[in-house]
Design a protein around this motif. Structure first.
Motif, mmCIF file in Angstrom:
data_model
loop_
_atom_site.group_PDB
_atom_site.id
_atom_site.type_symbol
_atom_site.label_atom_id
_atom_site.label_comp_id
_atom_site.label_asym_id
_atom_site.label_seq_id
_atom_site.Cartn_x
_atom_site.Cartn_y
_atom_site.Cartn_z
ATOM 1 N N UNK A 183 0.816 -1.209 0.000
ATOM 2 C CA UNK A 183 0.000 0.000 0.000
ATOM 3 C C UNK A 183 0.856 1.267 0.000
ATOM 4 N N UNK A 184 2.044 1.188 -0.569
ATOM 5 C CA UNK A 184 2.934 2.332 -0.588
ATOM 6 C C UNK A 184 2.510 3.402 -1.577
ATOM 7 N N UNK A 185 2.992 4.610 -1.322
ATOM 8 C CA UNK A 185 2.672 5.735 -2.194
ATOM 9 C C UNK A 185 3.240 5.561 -3.593
ATOM 10 N N UNK A 186 4.253 4.697 -3.755
ATOM 11 C CA UNK A 186 4.801 4.444 -5.088
ATOM 12 C C UNK A 186 3.750 3.856 -6.023
ATOM 13 N N UNK A 200 -0.221 15.751 -9.187
ATOM 14 C CA UNK A 200 1.045 15.028 -9.085
ATOM 15 C C UNK A 200 1.387 14.635 -7.662
ATOM 16 N N UNK A 201 0.780 15.304 -6.687
ATOM 17 C CA UNK A 201 0.995 14.954 -5.287
ATOM 18 C C UNK A 201 -0.293 14.913 -4.476
ATOM 19 N N UNK A 202 -1.317 15.632 -4.933
ATOM 20 C CA UNK A 202 -2.578 15.692 -4.197
ATOM 21 C C UNK A 202 -3.762 15.555 -5.149
ATOM 22 N N UNK A 203 -4.859 15.030 -4.608
ATOM 23 C CA UNK A 203 -6.142 15.026 -5.296
ATOM 24 C C UNK A 203 -6.839 16.305 -4.843
ATOM 25 N N UNK A 204 -7.163 17.174 -5.798
ATOM 26 C CA UNK A 204 -7.708 18.485 -5.455
ATOM 27 C C UNK A 204 -9.145 18.602 -5.963
ATOM 28 N N UNK A 205 -10.017 19.065 -5.074
ATOM 29 C CA UNK A 205 -11.441 19.211 -5.356
ATOM 30 C C UNK A 205 -11.830 20.666 -5.104
ATOM 31 N N UNK A 206 -12.678 21.207 -5.944
ATOM 32 C CA UNK A 206 -13.229 22.533 -5.717
ATOM 33 C C UNK A 206 -14.712 22.427 -5.409
ATOM 34 N N UNK A 228 -7.405 5.342 -2.029
ATOM 35 C CA UNK A 228 -6.469 6.256 -1.361
ATOM 36 C C UNK A 228 -7.018 6.594 0.017
ATOM 37 N N UNK A 229 -6.167 6.526 1.005
ATOM 38 C CA UNK A 229 -6.488 7.059 2.334
ATOM 39 C C UNK A 229 -5.550 8.226 2.571
ATOM 40 N N UNK A 230 -6.077 9.266 3.194
ATOM 41 C CA UNK A 230 -5.227 10.420 3.468
ATOM 42 C C UNK A 230 -5.946 11.445 4.306
ATOM 43 N N UNK A 278 -6.354 16.765 -0.965
ATOM 44 C CA UNK A 278 -6.238 15.480 -0.276
ATOM 45 C C UNK A 278 -4.831 14.936 -0.508
ATOM 46 N N UNK A 279 -4.107 14.770 0.575
ATOM 47 C CA UNK A 279 -2.745 14.238 0.513
ATOM 48 C C UNK A 279 -2.786 12.741 0.797
ATOM 49 N N UNK A 280 -2.385 11.917 -0.171
ATOM 50 C CA UNK A 280 -2.399 10.466 0.043
ATOM 51 C C UNK A 280 -1.406 10.037 1.127
ATOM 52 N N UNK A 281 -1.860 9.094 1.950
ATOM 53 C CA UNK A 281 -1.001 8.489 2.969
ATOM 54 C C UNK A 281 -0.893 6.983 2.779
#
Length: 154
Positions: free
Chosen positions: A7-10, A49-55, A88-90, A134-137
């Motif tokens: 379940x790594x971020x890779x 590229x690093x976060x899922x962004x929602x408006x 994704x959990x974060x 949303x920052x994935x963890x």
């Protein structure tokens, strides 16, 4: 058969994950309501590229709930067999902006096409917008060809 024990971020670089992160499938964001019960909402999103962004409008019910309880789960999936699923959990960070965010514009263009998105965004005017980043963890990928849910592991 491979299960989802990795379940790594890779895994965000996995071809299935990359395909889903740029797809026109809505993300489904699960979060905790004020009374502790779960909620799920489908949303447009942009992957930066690093976060899922929602408006969303700042008065949307999910905004205050996410400010109180920032832990989230997100799924983006395809309904056709073989299923492809990104889990994704974060945590979510909410900021309020004076106008429509660039990530919302990018999402609208992906979902609607450039012309329809331009009309849609113009219709929103100069209204403020909440940006949910949303920052994935933890990340899991299922493709039902090489990666299966752990319950199917023999």
């Amino acid at each position: 058969m491979t299960t989802t024990t990795d379940d790594g971020l890779d895994l965000l670089n996995d071809p299935v994950a990359q395909q889903l992160l740029v797809s026109r499938q809505p993300a489904r964001v699960a979060y905790t309501w004020h009374d502790g019960t779960p909620r799920v909402v489908p949303v447009w999103f942009h992957w930066d590229g690093t976060q899922i962004v929602v408006g969303t409008p700042p008065a949307a019910p999910k905004v205050r709930a996410l400010q109180e309880h920032p832990s989230v789960s997100v799924t983006i999936d395809e309904a056709d067999w073989p299923y492809k699923v990104l889990l994704v959990r974060g945590h979510a960070e909410v900021t309020v902006h004076d106008r429509v965010t660039e990530e919302y514009v990018a999402a609208a263009e992906r979902y609607m096409g450039p012309e329809a998105a331009a009309q849609w965004v113009a219709g929103l005017g100069e209204a403020p917008m909440a940006r949910i980043a949303i920052t994935p963890e933890q990340v899991r990928v299922l493709d039902f060809v090489t990666r299966f849910p752990s319950a199917l592991d023999s």
